[in-house]
Design a protein around this motif. Structure first.
Motif, PDB file in Angstrom:
ATOM      1  N   ASN A  11       0.807  -1.225   0.000  1.00  0.00           N
ATOM      2  CA  ASN A  11       0.000   0.000   0.000  1.00  0.00           C
ATOM      3  C   ASN A  11       0.840   1.275   0.000  1.00  0.00           C
ATOM      4  O   ASN A  11       0.296   2.371  -0.044  1.00  0.00           O
ATOM      5  CB  ASN A  11      -1.000  -0.003   1.167  1.00  0.00           C
ATOM      6  N   LEU A  12       2.155   1.138   0.043  1.00  0.00           N
ATOM      7  CA  LEU A  12       3.036   2.305   0.128  1.00  0.00           C
ATOM      8  C   LEU A  12       2.826   3.276  -1.033  1.00  0.00           C
ATOM      9  O   LEU A  12       2.707   4.482  -0.813  1.00  0.00           O
ATOM     10  CB  LEU A  12       4.496   1.876   0.196  1.00  0.00           C
ATOM     11  N   ASP A  13       2.769   2.783  -2.258  1.00  0.00           N
ATOM     12  CA  ASP A  13       2.588   3.677  -3.398  1.00  0.00           C
ATOM     13  C   ASP A  13       1.299   4.487  -3.272  1.00  0.00           C
ATOM     14  O   ASP A  13       1.294   5.697  -3.510  1.00  0.00           O
ATOM     15  CB  ASP A  13       2.570   2.906  -4.722  1.00  0.00           C
ATOM     16  N   SER A  14       0.220   3.824  -2.899  1.00  0.00           N
ATOM     17  CA  SER A  14      -1.066   4.518  -2.754  1.00  0.00           C
ATOM     18  C   SER A  14      -0.983   5.607  -1.692  1.00  0.00           C
ATOM     19  O   SER A  14      -1.463   6.719  -1.890  1.00  0.00           O
ATOM     20  CB  SER A  14      -2.175   3.532  -2.385  1.00  0.00           C
ATOM     21  N   VAL A  15      -0.380   5.287  -0.553  1.00  0.00           N
ATOM     22  CA  VAL A  15      -0.252   6.262   0.531  1.00  0.00           C
ATOM     23  C   VAL A  15       0.676   7.397   0.105  1.00  0.00           C
ATOM     24  O   VAL A  15       0.381   8.576   0.328  1.00  0.00           O
ATOM     25  CB  VAL A  15       0.244   5.578   1.827  1.00  0.00           C
ATOM     26  N   TRP A  16       1.775   7.063  -0.518  1.00  0.00           N
ATOM     27  CA  TRP A  16       2.781   8.042  -0.937  1.00  0.00           C
ATOM     28  C   TRP A  16       2.190   9.092  -1.874  1.00  0.00           C
ATOM     29  O   TRP A  16       2.506  10.270  -1.783  1.00  0.00           O
ATOM     30  CB  TRP A  16       3.915   7.293  -1.646  1.00  0.00           C
ATOM     31  N   LEU A  17       1.316   8.668  -2.783  1.00  0.00           N
ATOM     32  CA  LEU A  17       0.799   9.542  -3.837  1.00  0.00           C
ATOM     33  C   LEU A  17      -0.467  10.312  -3.461  1.00  0.00           C
ATOM     34  O   LEU A  17      -0.949  11.112  -4.252  1.00  0.00           O
ATOM     35  CB  LEU A  17       0.540   8.717  -5.106  1.00  0.00           C
ATOM     36  N   MET A  18      -1.002  10.109  -2.272  1.00  0.00           N
ATOM     37  CA  MET A  18      -2.218  10.823  -1.866  1.00  0.00           C
ATOM     38  C   MET A  18      -1.966  12.318  -1.793  1.00  0.00           C
ATOM     39  O   MET A  18      -0.862  12.767  -1.501  1.00  0.00           O
ATOM     40  CB  MET A  18      -2.694  10.322  -0.504  1.00  0.00           C
ATOM     41  N   LYS A  19      -3.025  13.078  -2.022  1.00  0.00           N
ATOM     42  CA  LYS A  19      -2.930  14.544  -2.003  1.00  0.00           C
ATOM     43  C   LYS A  19      -3.991  15.119  -1.070  1.00  0.00           C
ATOM     44  O   LYS A  19      -5.105  14.612  -0.980  1.00  0.00           O
ATOM     45  CB  LYS A  19      -3.168  15.106  -3.405  1.00  0.00           C
ATOM     46  N   ALA A  20      -3.613  16.200  -0.400  1.00  0.00           N
ATOM     47  CA  ALA A  20      -4.538  16.970   0.429  1.00  0.00           C
ATOM     48  C   ALA A  20      -4.035  18.411   0.439  1.00  0.00           C
ATOM     49  O   ALA A  20      -2.965  18.697  -0.112  1.00  0.00           O
ATOM     50  CB  ALA A  20      -4.629  16.400   1.838  1.00  0.00           C
ATOM     51  N   ASP A  21      -4.765  19.296   1.065  1.00  0.00           N
ATOM     52  CA  ASP A  21      -4.403  20.719   1.100  1.00  0.00           C
ATOM     53  C   ASP A  21      -3.028  20.891   1.750  1.00  0.00           C
ATOM     54  O   ASP A  21      -2.873  20.651   2.948  1.00  0.00           O
ATOM     55  CB  ASP A  21      -5.454  21.498   1.871  1.00  0.00           C
ATOM     56  N   PRO A  22      -2.013  21.328   0.982  1.00  0.00           N
ATOM     57  CA  PRO A  22      -0.659  21.444   1.541  1.00  0.00           C
ATOM     58  C   PRO A  22      -0.528  22.543   2.599  1.00  0.00           C
ATOM     59  O   PRO A  22       0.445  22.562   3.338  1.00  0.00           O
ATOM     60  CB  PRO A  22       0.205  21.748   0.311  1.00  0.00           C
ATOM     61  N   ASP A  23      -1.510  23.431   2.681  1.00  0.00           N
ATOM     62  CA  ASP A  23      -1.481  24.455   3.733  1.00  0.00           C
ATOM     63  C   ASP A  23      -1.922  23.884   5.079  1.00  0.00           C
ATOM     64  O   ASP A  23      -1.705  24.511   6.110  1.00  0.00           O
ATOM     65  CB  ASP A  23      -2.382  25.636   3.371  1.00  0.00           C
ATOM     66  N   LEU A  24      -2.549  22.719   5.059  1.00  0.00           N
ATOM     67  CA  LEU A  24      -3.081  22.148   6.293  1.00  0.00           C
ATOM     68  C   LEU A  24      -2.380  20.882   6.747  1.00  0.00           C
ATOM     69  O   LEU A  24      -2.397  20.558   7.939  1.00  0.00           O
ATOM     70  CB  LEU A  24      -4.585  21.870   6.137  1.00  0.00           C
ATOM     71  N   VAL A  25      -1.774  20.137   5.817  1.00  0.00           N
ATOM     72  CA  VAL A  25      -1.106  18.891   6.200  1.00  0.00           C
ATOM     73  C   VAL A  25       0.073  18.650   5.258  1.00  0.00           C
ATOM     74  O   VAL A  25      -0.007  18.939   4.065  1.00  0.00           O
ATOM     75  CB  VAL A  25      -2.095  17.702   6.192  1.00  0.00           C
ATOM     76  N   ALA A  26       1.147  18.146   5.823  1.00  0.00           N
ATOM     77  CA  ALA A  26       2.343  17.840   5.023  1.00  0.00           C
ATOM     78  C   ALA A  26       2.045  16.687   4.066  1.00  0.00           C
ATOM     79  O   ALA A  26       1.221  15.819   4.369  1.00  0.00           O
ATOM     80  CB  ALA A  26       3.505  17.460   5.945  1.00  0.00           C
ATOM     81  N   PRO A  27       2.728  16.653   2.928  1.00  0.00           N
ATOM     82  CA  PRO A  27       2.567  15.509   2.024  1.00  0.00           C
ATOM     83  C   PRO A  27       2.972  14.209   2.718  1.00  0.00           C
ATOM     84  O   PRO A  27       3.881  14.183   3.552  1.00  0.00           O
ATOM     85  CB  PRO A  27       3.528  15.824   0.872  1.00  0.00           C
TER      86      PRO A  27
END
Length: 160
Positions: A11-27
Motif C-alpha cells: 500500500n506504500l505507493d497509494s499512501v505516498w501519492l495521496m494529495k490533500a491541502d498542503p497548507d493544512l497537512v504535510a505531504p
C-alpha cells in the motif's frame, strides 16, 4: 468499513501519492520520511497506518507514543505522564467529506485508550492556526486548546 492498516510494500505507493491541502497537512512522502528519521534518531517507531475503506487506502495517520521532550521542543510535558501525540491525519482529496477521517480518529483514540502502544492519560495534537475545520473536528472528539504552541501549531488535548 474503515480500518487502520500497517504501511506495507503493497500500500506504500497509494499512501505516498495521496494529495490533500498542503497548507493544512504535510505531504505523505514527507511524513513517511520524517517517520524514518524519527525512528533513526529516537529509536522509537511512530504509529503509522494507511486508512482503508474496505481494502482501498483513502488516507494516512501517524501518531507517537510518549515522544521525547526534544521532539516536542519541550512544549508538552503532560505533568510527566505518558501521552499520545497525533502527528498527521490526512484523507486524500478524492475521499474527503465521507466520514473516513472521523472513523479513523475513533479507531486511533480507541487504540490509545486501550493502551495498545502503552498506557497514557491523554492524546495531544496540533492544529494549523489558519484552519477553521480542524479545531472543530478535533473538538468534536473532546480535544480542547491547551494554550501551548508547538512549531507554529496550536496544541489541543484530549484527556482519557
Amino acid at each position: 468499513m474503515i480500518t487502520l492498516q500497517p504501511i506495507t510494500s503493497k500500500n506504500l505507493d497509494s499512501v505516498w501519492l495521496m494529495k490533500a491541502d498542503p497548507d493544512l497537512v504535510a505531504p505523505n512522502a514527507w511524513s513517511l520520511a520524517e517517520a524514518f528519521a524519527y525512528r533513526s534518531e529516537y529509536k522509537q517507531d511512530p504509529i503509522a497506518y494507511a486508512i482503508c475503506h474496505d481494502s482501498a487506502p483513502v488516507g494516512f495517520v501517524m501518531a507517537l507514543y510518549n515522544p521525547p521532550a526534544e521532539f516536542m521542543e519541550d512544549t508538552i510535558n503532560n505533568n510527566g505522564q505518558p501521552y499520545y501525540y497525533l502527528w498527521r491525519l490526512m484523507i486524500d482529496d478524492k475521499h474527503q467529506k465521507k466520514g473516513y477521517g472521523r472513523a479513523a480518529m475513533e479507531l486511533l483514540i480507541a487504540e490509545a485508550k486501550a493502551s495498545k502502544y502503552g498506557k497514557a492519560n491523554a492524546f495531544y495534537t496540533g492544529t494549523e492556526p489558519k484552519s477553521t475545520v480542524t479545531p472543530k473536528f478535533y473538538g468534536s472528539f473532546g480535544f480542547v486548546y491547551t494554550g501551548e504552541i508547538d512549531d507554529g501549531d496550536e496544541v489541543m488535548r484530549l484527556a482519557f
